[in-house]
Design a protein around this motif. Sequence first.
Motif, PDB file in Angstrom:
ATOM      1  N   ALA A   1       1.415   5.271   0.782  1.00 33.42           N
ATOM      2  CA  ALA A   1       0.841   6.365   1.574  1.00 33.42           C
ATOM      3  C   ALA A   1       1.742   7.578   1.414  1.00 33.42           C
ATOM      4  O   ALA A   1       2.953   7.475   1.621  1.00 33.42           O
TER       5      ALA A   1
ATOM      6  N   ARG B   1      -1.249  11.077   7.596  1.00 34.36           N
ATOM      7  CA  ARG B   1      -2.707  10.902   7.720  1.00 34.36           C
ATOM      8  C   ARG B   1      -3.135   9.587   7.064  1.00 34.36           C
ATOM      9  O   ARG B   1      -3.916   8.830   7.612  1.00 34.36           O
ATOM     10  N   GLN B   2      -2.556   9.319   5.907  1.00 35.81           N
ATOM     11  CA  GLN B   2      -2.892   8.078   5.190  1.00 35.81           C
ATOM     12  C   GLN B   2      -2.453   6.847   5.984  1.00 35.81           C
ATOM     13  O   GLN B   2      -3.163   5.844   6.036  1.00 35.81           O
TER      14      GLN B   2
ATOM     15  N   ARG C   1       0.856  -1.192   0.000  1.00 33.41           N
ATOM     16  CA  ARG C   1       0.000   0.000   0.000  1.00 33.41           C
ATOM     17  C   ARG C   1       0.879   1.223   0.000  1.00 33.41           C
ATOM     18  O   ARG C   1       1.859   1.232   0.743  1.00 33.41           O
TER      19      ARG C   1
ATOM     20  N   ALA D   1       2.190   7.882  13.977  1.00 32.14           N
ATOM     21  CA  ALA D   1       2.388   6.687  13.162  1.00 32.14           C
ATOM     22  C   ALA D   1       3.693   5.986  13.539  1.00 32.14           C
ATOM     23  O   ALA D   1       3.756   4.764  13.658  1.00 32.14           O
TER      24      ALA D   1
ATOM     25  N   GLN E   1      -6.017   2.504  11.433  1.00 35.32           N
ATOM     26  CA  GLN E   1      -7.326   2.487  12.093  1.00 35.32           C
ATOM     27  C   GLN E   1      -8.279   1.484  11.455  1.00 35.32           C
ATOM     28  O   GLN E   1      -9.177   0.966  12.104  1.00 35.32           O
ATOM     29  N   SER E   2      -8.052   1.206  10.174  1.00 39.32           N
ATOM     30  CA  SER E   2      -8.975   0.271   9.528  1.00 39.32           C
ATOM     31  C   SER E   2      -8.760  -1.164  10.038  1.00 39.32           C
ATOM     32  O   SER E   2      -9.642  -1.991   9.952  1.00 39.32           O
ATOM     33  N   ARG E   3      -7.580  -1.443  10.534  1.00 39.11           N
ATOM     34  CA  ARG E   3      -7.323  -2.801  11.077  1.00 39.11           C
ATOM     35  C   ARG E   3      -6.521  -2.681  12.367  1.00 39.11           C
ATOM     36  O   ARG E   3      -5.308  -2.947  12.393  1.00 39.11           O
TER      37      ARG E   3
ATOM     38  N   MET F   1      -2.146   6.628   9.233  1.00 35.06           N
ATOM     39  CA  MET F   1      -3.040   6.451  10.388  1.00 35.06           C
ATOM     40  C   MET F   1      -4.374   5.846   9.950  1.00 35.06           C
ATOM     41  O   MET F   1      -4.951   5.021  10.655  1.00 35.06           O
ATOM     42  N   LYS F   2      -4.849   6.263   8.768  1.00 40.20           N
ATOM     43  CA  LYS F   2      -6.122   5.716   8.264  1.00 40.20           C
ATOM     44  C   LYS F   2      -6.012   4.207   8.074  1.00 40.20           C
ATOM     45  O   LYS F   2      -6.902   3.446   8.460  1.00 40.20           O
ATOM     46  N   LEU F   3      -4.879   3.796   7.487  1.00 37.81           N
ATOM     47  CA  LEU F   3      -4.654   2.364   7.276  1.00 37.81           C
ATOM     48  C   LEU F   3      -4.648   1.612   8.610  1.00 37.81           C
ATOM     49  O   LEU F   3      -5.250   0.547   8.747  1.00 37.81           O
TER      50      LEU F   3
END
Length: 472
Positions: free
Chosen positions: A46, A50-51, A44, A85, A57-59, A53-55
């Motif tokens: 990023a 921010r990106q 992935r 991060a 938080q999704s898992r 952290m989003k990843l």
Amino acid sequence: MANDEVHGGTVQCKDARDLIYVTRGGAGRVLSLGGLQRMGWALRRAPDARQVMKLLQSRPGHPYAALLDLREGFSEHDLAEFGDALSAGNIGWVAGVDAGQLSDEPVRRLIRDYCYDYVTLPCPEGVLNTVIGHAHGMARLGSGRVDRVSSAGSDDMIGDSPAMQALNRTLRKAALTEAPVFIAGETGTGKELAAMAVHRHSHRHAHPFVAINCGAIPHELVQSELFGYERGAFTGAQQRKLGRFEMANGGTLFLDEIGDLPLESQASLLRFLQQGSFERLGGHEQIRVDVRIISATHHDLEHAVDEGRFRADLYHRLCVLRLQQPPLRDRGADIDKLADHALKRYSDEGQHALKGFAPCARQALHSHPWPGNVRELINRVRQAVVMAEGRLITAEDLHIDGPASRPPPTLEDIRDAATRCAIEQALQRNRGRLIDTARELAISRVTLYRLMGRHGLRESESDGNDRSVRIF
Ligand SMILES: Nc1ncnc2c1ncn2[C@@H]1O[C@H](COP(=O)(O)OP(=O)(O)OP(=O)(O)O)[C@@H](O)[C@H]1O
Ligand SMILES: [Mg+2]
């Protein structure tokens, strides 16, 4: 982990492993990493924190390796934004740099404090695969650690290293008997905790556990503290006072720092161990109590016996069962568990929430020799909680120099330490007699004498004809 294999420190999963590639590079500076995908990495990209952290938080809790390509585009300010991060316990970070960037202090600091490793880019994908594989393996270990800490064990004795498992086994066997137990071990290794655990596992657990530190009480008071006194036994003795033996009736008496017990009290203790009774000071009545004795010291009690400071007959009565507390430096991953436990326990004392230990701190925890053992570790973590300015505790917060400033021991250092230890032990066994010691070690007496001089095991120069030496 049923689906995993371990190769040289890298946990290799047959399932795809997740790799986050953080880059802002323009065309030509972005790695394609197709080879890594073929090697089983789910990739992935990023562009910023921010990106990432989003990843995450999704898992939540899922382990990732992350390659932070620092070659262009990140200002010091951008890097500061990565704080959360970089601090996340379930990402193993690897920095990718240009060789020239290694002299750049912010980059060096970021690598030292937050990353498992770095690579100079571009580099062969095989190398990258190995390095990020290690980082991913470490992230996986990190995500399991929290659970084990919370189940700290019924005795509050944290640790399941082989050394601690062996200790626990001996401790539980000792608890099933009535024999006196002697606990040896360096300062701060948990001798008192072990004594309490023996009591708790014994049939005496519903009765008192009474501890006395023989080294902390003035010599003239030890006897009355242990055995109590009758009214009028001495000036100021206005009423009868029970001693620790009577207080511990039915339970366990823990005699800490037994090596400091004055000779007079050694004689009384020996009498108690032989007869099961004693007299209060100023009394004539024989008092019988049912007490199990556990003793401990961080000094070398055998040495004290050799020097005549401790009675040999008492030593043999006390050391029926012997527990040896392992030093912290021999407990491997227990060091991390103890550090995590201390962080959790004292986290309220800090100014802000801490997320854990930076990789540099983990490394420092394992390179430090821990002369003060678990007590020192707890104190250092507690102090670091107060002093830390970032979200992760660093080696600097722990006041431990990184491994870079202390070179690992050379083969010669290791050989010297082993030689010194072998000679010391042989001298102890042979009560300092050189001829017997040399024979046991299969060397000549002259060689033994020379080696003792070299390793600081004799007090002064002499002609080597002494038949025995004082071991110190
Ligand atoms: N395995 C362990 N798990 C958690 N805490 C521990 C462990 N071992 C020791 N400690 C803690 O470390 C500190 C020192 O332990 P303890 O007093 O039992 O050591 P000691 O060997 O008796 O030291 P000394 O020789 O200085 O008396 C205590 O706060 C104790 O709770
Ligand atoms: Mg103690």
